[in-house]
Design a protein around this motif. Structure first.
Motif, PDB file in Angstrom:
ATOM      1  N   ARG A  61       0.752  -1.350  -0.084  1.00 37.96           N
ATOM      2  CA  ARG A  61      -0.185   0.653   0.135  1.00 37.96           C
ATOM      3  C   ARG A  61       0.780   1.419  -0.100  1.00 37.96           C
ATOM      4  NH1 ARG A  61      -5.096   0.633   1.336  1.00 37.96           N
ATOM      5  NH2 ARG A  61      -4.558   2.259   3.261  1.00 37.96           N
ATOM      6  N   GLY A  62       2.219   1.085   0.479  1.00 41.22           N
ATOM      7  CA  GLY A  62       2.844   2.220   0.857  1.00 41.22           C
ATOM      8  C   GLY A  62       3.503   3.093  -0.614  1.00 41.22           C
ATOM      9  N   GLU A  63       3.632   1.989  -1.502  1.00 36.18           N
ATOM     10  CA  GLU A  63       4.369   1.559  -2.616  1.00 36.18           C
ATOM     11  C   GLU A  63       3.488   2.700  -3.738  1.00 36.18           C
ATOM     12  OE1 GLU A  63       7.011  -1.166  -3.833  1.00 36.18           O
ATOM     13  OE2 GLU A  63       5.857  -1.312  -5.372  1.00 36.18           O
ATOM     14  N   SER A  64       2.589   2.435  -3.457  1.00 37.95           N
ATOM     15  CA  SER A  64       1.809   2.778  -4.795  1.00 37.95           C
ATOM     16  C   SER A  64      -0.290   2.178  -4.477  1.00 37.95           C
ATOM     17  CB  SER A  64       1.616   1.866  -6.042  1.00 37.95           C
ATOM     18  OG  SER A  64       1.092   1.731  -7.253  1.00 37.95           O
ATOM     19  N   GLU A  65      -1.080   3.985  -4.827  1.00 38.24           N
ATOM     20  CA  GLU A  65      -1.868   3.784  -4.797  1.00 38.24           C
ATOM     21  C   GLU A  65      -2.558   2.428  -5.083  1.00 38.24           C
ATOM     22  OE1 GLU A  65      -4.279   7.295  -6.593  1.00 38.24           O
ATOM     23  OE2 GLU A  65      -2.870   7.184  -8.392  1.00 38.24           O
ATOM     24  N   TYR A  66      -2.513   2.075  -6.881  1.00 33.64           N
ATOM     25  CA  TYR A  66      -2.740   0.525  -7.188  1.00 33.64           C
ATOM     26  C   TYR A  66      -2.835  -0.593  -6.549  1.00 33.64           C
ATOM     27  CZ  TYR A  66      -2.877   3.337 -11.203  1.00 33.64           C
ATOM     28  OH  TYR A  66      -3.404   5.351 -12.390  1.00 33.64           O
ATOM     29  N   ASP A  67      -1.734  -0.393  -5.433  1.00 30.36           N
ATOM     30  CA  ASP A  67      -1.567  -1.701  -4.485  1.00 30.36           C
ATOM     31  C   ASP A  67      -2.689  -0.791  -3.311  1.00 30.36           C
ATOM     32  OD1 ASP A  67       0.214  -2.117  -6.367  1.00 30.36           O
ATOM     33  OD2 ASP A  67       1.864  -2.098  -4.820  1.00 30.36           O
ATOM     34  N   THR A  68      -3.676  -1.874  -3.288  1.00 33.97           N
ATOM     35  CA  THR A  68      -5.816  -1.797  -2.773  1.00 33.97           C
ATOM     36  C   THR A  68      -5.011  -2.527  -1.623  1.00 33.97           C
ATOM     37  OG1 THR A  68      -6.140  -3.128  -3.472  1.00 33.97           O
ATOM     38  CG2 THR A  68      -6.389  -1.368  -4.288  1.00 33.97           C
ATOM     39  N   PHE A  69      -3.819  -3.259  -1.045  1.00 34.84           N
ATOM     40  CA  PHE A  69      -4.113  -4.325  -0.089  1.00 34.84           C
ATOM     41  C   PHE A  69      -2.369  -4.947   0.276  1.00 34.84           C
ATOM     42  CE2 PHE A  69      -4.989  -7.646   3.193  1.00 34.84           C
ATOM     43  CZ  PHE A  69      -6.081  -6.465   4.113  1.00 34.84           C
ATOM     44  N   GLY A  70      -1.811  -4.787   0.636  1.00 37.15           N
ATOM     45  CA  GLY A  70      -0.941  -5.497   1.203  1.00 37.15           C
ATOM     46  C   GLY A  70      -0.455  -7.039   1.149  1.00 37.15           C
ATOM     47  N   VAL A  71       0.205  -7.509   0.353  1.00 41.54           N
ATOM     48  CA  VAL A  71      -0.578  -9.088   0.478  1.00 41.54           C
ATOM     49  C   VAL A  71       1.201 -10.000   0.949  1.00 41.54           C
ATOM     50  CG1 VAL A  71      -2.428  -8.895  -0.720  1.00 41.54           C
ATOM     51  CG2 VAL A  71       0.106  -8.874  -1.971  1.00 41.54           C
ATOM     52  N   GLY A  72       1.163 -10.990   1.046  1.00 39.37           N
ATOM     53  CA  GLY A  72       2.013 -12.213   1.156  1.00 39.37           C
ATOM     54  C   GLY A  72       1.828 -13.448   1.871  1.00 39.37           C
ATOM     55  N   HIS A  73       1.305 -13.223   2.333  1.00 35.13           N
ATOM     56  CA  HIS A  73       0.404 -14.591   2.913  1.00 35.13           C
ATOM     57  C   HIS A  73      -0.418 -15.161   2.180  1.00 35.13           C
ATOM     58  CE1 HIS A  73       2.483 -14.676   6.914  1.00 35.13           C
ATOM     59  NE2 HIS A  73       3.322 -14.509   5.760  1.00 35.13           N
ATOM     60  N   SER A  74      -1.000 -15.910   2.028  1.00 37.27           N
ATOM     61  CA  SER A  74      -1.915 -16.034   0.907  1.00 37.27           C
ATOM     62  C   SER A  74      -3.148 -16.014   1.392  1.00 37.27           C
ATOM     63  CB  SER A  74      -1.671 -17.700   0.152  1.00 37.27           C
ATOM     64  OG  SER A  74      -2.598 -18.669   1.560  1.00 37.27           O
ATOM     65  N   SER A  75      -4.282 -15.968   0.557  1.00 36.91           N
ATOM     66  CA  SER A  75      -5.671 -16.565   0.567  1.00 36.91           C
ATOM     67  C   SER A  75      -6.819 -15.428   1.748  1.00 36.91           C
ATOM     68  CB  SER A  75      -6.219 -17.858   1.503  1.00 36.91           C
ATOM     69  OG  SER A  75      -5.175 -18.684   1.599  1.00 36.91           O
ATOM     70  N   THR A  76      -6.082 -14.262   1.333  1.00 34.92           N
ATOM     71  CA  THR A  76      -6.546 -13.153   2.531  1.00 34.92           C
ATOM     72  C   THR A  76      -7.557 -11.958   1.274  1.00 34.92           C
ATOM     73  OG1 THR A  76      -4.693 -11.607   1.733  1.00 34.92           O
ATOM     74  CG2 THR A  76      -4.445 -12.896   3.715  1.00 34.92           C
ATOM     75  N   SER A  77      -7.379 -12.181  -0.060  1.00 31.86           N
ATOM     76  CA  SER A  77      -8.221 -10.929  -0.821  1.00 31.86           C
ATOM     77  C   SER A  77      -9.516 -11.590  -0.880  1.00 31.86           C
ATOM     78  CB  SER A  77      -7.363 -11.734  -2.234  1.00 31.86           C
ATOM     79  OG  SER A  77      -7.804 -13.027  -2.562  1.00 31.86           O
ATOM     80  N   ILE A  78      -9.896 -11.798  -0.809  1.00 31.73           N
ATOM     81  CA  ILE A  78     -11.513 -12.345  -0.696  1.00 31.73           C
ATOM     82  C   ILE A  78     -12.517 -11.620   0.081  1.00 31.73           C
ATOM     83  CG2 ILE A  78     -13.532 -13.663  -0.839  1.00 31.73           C
ATOM     84  CD1 ILE A  78     -12.048 -16.004  -2.549  1.00 31.73           C
ATOM     85  N   SER A  79     -11.635 -11.768   1.537  1.00 31.14           N
ATOM     86  CA  SER A  79     -11.631 -11.025   2.609  1.00 31.14           C
ATOM     87  C   SER A  79     -11.573  -9.513   2.931  1.00 31.14           C
ATOM     88  CB  SER A  79     -10.942 -11.276   4.131  1.00 31.14           C
ATOM     89  OG  SER A  79     -11.418 -12.715   4.414  1.00 31.14           O
ATOM     90  N   ALA A  80     -10.311  -9.407   2.226  1.00 33.78           N
ATOM     91  CA  ALA A  80      -9.890  -7.618   1.749  1.00 33.78           C
ATOM     92  C   ALA A  80     -10.922  -7.277   1.124  1.00 33.78           C
ATOM     93  CB  ALA A  80      -8.750  -7.488   1.171  1.00 33.78           C
TER      94      ALA A  80
END
Length: 658
Positions: A108-127
């Motif tokens: 998120r701190g790198e670009s406004e296009y990165d709406t959610f910080g990720v690295g561990h799996s399976s978080t996208s649907i919740s976010a």
């Protein structure tokens, strides 16, 4: 080395530039984007095959959606290189995963296009669901899209989010990227289920016909959109039960479609934008698409390192003398040795058989070693269930991933006092993967749990002996063994097994004036520091503590009785970790000493090489030597609360804490 992107890609500095292209030009931009990823990663390194598999999807999403107002959440982020390049980071892409460069994951701190910080799996649907609910509440007409791989879909969190999404009445799209891979081959019933859907010719032909018919049905006073939906669902149910998994969760299911057909993707996404509510698009892709070798061996090419893009030769360092093995390989081979001797030993890993080297046991003893998919919580409780039946389970989970199974370790393993062996690979700083993957917290978060044994080997021999000790019948407690990513220090590592007394450290070297207490692999940094200090006439003692729980109190009484200047070294957080345990012992027994704690500082550490990060965090060999010089010269600045003003090292005086 300068790498020049293709002519179309060179003119794209944002998705707005991408939208200026004609539909006919999308094929060319996909080719150029794929080639640019190959060119850069071959020279500078990074994750590889995953992003090649979603080039067309990355282009289609930014071509169709109004990003960043419409929000994309990329699960894990290994596959987000194309997304980064299309969103203003093309020229900085060669710095990907480099010290002070851009992150290898959306951030998120790198670009406004990165709406959610990720690295561990399976978080996208919740976010993405959270974003969709927020948009509905605020009256915003923005779209939320989660892009999740079929490997990540195995995790319980993904199903929890789907279960909520179906009744949340929020406008979101889940794109299921089905390539039968996470890092290793996917496993489990969901993989077989998705394969059934994607290979059913009868279902897919009939489905296409249904969509064609439904697209021509009039929607008006006599034929409502709700009626169309009911007819669609009814026909799907008659044709195939396959779609019912998602439909039963009230997610409208579409697909599967070819994820490499850019025209089909654009048309489908444009259609789905018009359909309100929760929906799921199933696309089928090939991990490594466009680079033949990566398509053929997707695990090997997940993150191959530097390579010759023409010949496919992966560059390896050449050494004239034998080199130490990686800790994870010592674990894998040692586990097989122990399992051959002890028939009660079982192995479990959540989706990392290659990374943690559980693959060796899985190949040799497939009925005794299991990849359970990206399911750390299940892995922990499954291990507990086996342990109740007298089995000795080695559950290997990366340190940062173990955070996801914390409740299960507390509730199902520790409270029930089950002797599960928790092997924490990638403990400490991990390098280029950055803060989402650093294993900095396990010492602190496990040290507060009763019934736990927490150990760390200084070298390969110690790792083997700790594994041997953990599987003996005399051990009746949950047993943590943490070790770092990468190479050890012993080329000749196949040493005979020896039992280690639980809670027993060792004095490696006697000394004068000061003592260095190390925990785990950083003890090797301390050894190097001592060699440097001896050239200056300084001669500190060195103790390898081995166990942070239980502590070797007899050894610590010796240390505090003899030395008033002590340096502790660990590859975990300085807050609540090994150094904190030493301070607690000092306070409890009313000793007075000056203690300097070296380790991971109380801040987020970004990405870089291990050497760069150890230097930044001040616990490499030069930093240890400097800490000893300062503490002996009484140069450490102590505040009224006993804490050094800088973030690291932390220094304490016993009289201020006693």
């Amino acid at each position: 080395m300068t790498i020049t992107p293709g002519p179309l890609l060179n003119g794209i500095d944002s998705p707005e530039d991408l939208k200026k292209l004609s539909r006919e030009q999308l094929h060319q931009i996909c080719d150029e984007l794929r080639q640019y990823i190959i060119d850069v990663v071959s020279v500078y390194g990074g994750h590889f095959a995953a992003s090649l598999g979603v080039v067309e999807l990355s282009v289609a999403l930014h071509y169709v959606y109004n990003t960043p107002y419409d929000q994309l959440v990329w699960d894990v982020g290994h596959q987000a290189y194309g997304h980064k390049i299309l969103t203003g980071r093309r020229d900085s892409f060669p710095t990907n995963r480099k010290y002070n460069g851009i992150s290898g994951f959306p951030k998120r701190g790198e670009s406004e296009y990165d709406t959610f910080g990720v690295g561990h799996s399976s978080t996208s649907i919740s976010a993405a669901l959270g974003m969709a609910i927020a948009a509905k509440y605020k009256g915003e007409n923005r779209k939320s899209v989660a892009i999740i791989g079929d490997g990540a879909m195995t995790a319980g969190m993904a199903f929890e989010a789907l279960n909520h999404a179906g009744v949340a009445d929020a406008d979101m799209l889940v794109i299921l990227n089905d390539n039968c891979m996470s890092i290793d081959q996917n496993v489990g019933a969901l993989k077989e289920y998705l394969t059934d859907i994607s290979t059913s010719q009868t279902y897919n032909k009939f489905r296409d016909d249904v969509w064609h018919i439904l697209g021509k049905l009039p929607v008006g006073k006599n034929f409502s959109r709700d009626m169309v939906g009911k007819l669609e669902a009814g026909i799907k149910g008659m044709v195939s039960r396959s779609s019912n998994l998602f439909e039963s969760l009230k997610m409208r299911y579409f697909g599967p479609i070819d994820g490499h057909n850019i025209t089909k993707l654009v048309d489908t996404l444009n259609d789905l934008k018009k359909i309100p509510g929760p929906k799921l698009l199933h696309i089928v892709t090939v991990k490594g698409k466009g680079y033949t070798l990566a398509e053929q061996d997707q695990t090997k090419w997940h993150a191959p390192g530097l390579f010759d893009k023409v010949t496919g030769e992966i560059y390896k360092k050449k050494f004239e003398v034998p080199q130490p093995p990686k800790y994870q390989d010592v674990f894998g081979h040692t586990l097989v040795e122990l399992a051959e001797q002890n028939k009660t030993i079982m192995g479990i890993t959540p989706a990392m058989p290659s990374g943690c080297s559980m693959k060796f046991m899985m190949e040799k003893m497939p009925d005794r070693a299991f990849d359970v998919g990206i399911c750390e919580q299940h892995a922990a409780t499954l291990s507990a269930g086996m342990a109740t039946q007298g089995l000795r389970v080695f559950c290997n989970i990366y340190s940062s991933f173990m955070q996801r199974a914390y409740d299960q370790v507390v509730h199902d393993i520790a409270i029930q006092h089950l002797p599960v062996v928790l092997c924490l690979d990638r403990a400490g700083l991990v390098g280029e993967d950055g803060p989402t993957h650093h294993g900095a917290y396990d010492i602190a978060y496990f040290r507060c749990i009763p019934n736990m044994v927490i150990s760390a080997p200084m070298n390969e021999q110690e790792l083997r002996n700790l594994m041997y000790t953990a599987q003996l019948e005399s051990n009746t407690s949950p047993f943590v063994i943490r070790y770092p990513r990468g190479e050890g220090v012993m080329p000749e590592w196949r040493t005979p097994f020896e039992e280690i007394t639980i809670g027993k450290g060792r004095k490696l070297k006697d000394g004068r004036d000061a003592a260095i207490l190390s925990f785990g692999h950083p003890g090797n940094f301390a050894t190097a520091a001592i060699r440097e200090l001896r050239t200056e006439g300084l001669d500190p003692a060195h103790y390898d503590i081995r166990f942070v729980k239980p502590l070797d109190e007899a050894l610590l009484h010796e240390v505090f009785s003899k030395y008033k200047h002590i340096v502790t070294v660990e590859d975990g957080t300085v807050k609540g970790g090994f150094g904190s345990a030493i301070l607690e012992f000092m306070a409890e027994h009313n000793y007075q000493a000056q203690v300097s704690i070296l380790g991971v500082p109380d801040r987020l550490v970004e990405h870089g090489t291990l050497k760069e990060l150890h230097h930044e965090c001040h616990y490499d060999a030069p930093a240890i030597a400097m800490a000893v010089r300062q503490i002996l010269a009484n140069q450490v600045s102590v505040t009224p609360h006993g804490v050094l003003a800088t973030d690291n090292p932390v220094s304490f005086r016993g009289e201020l804490n006693g």
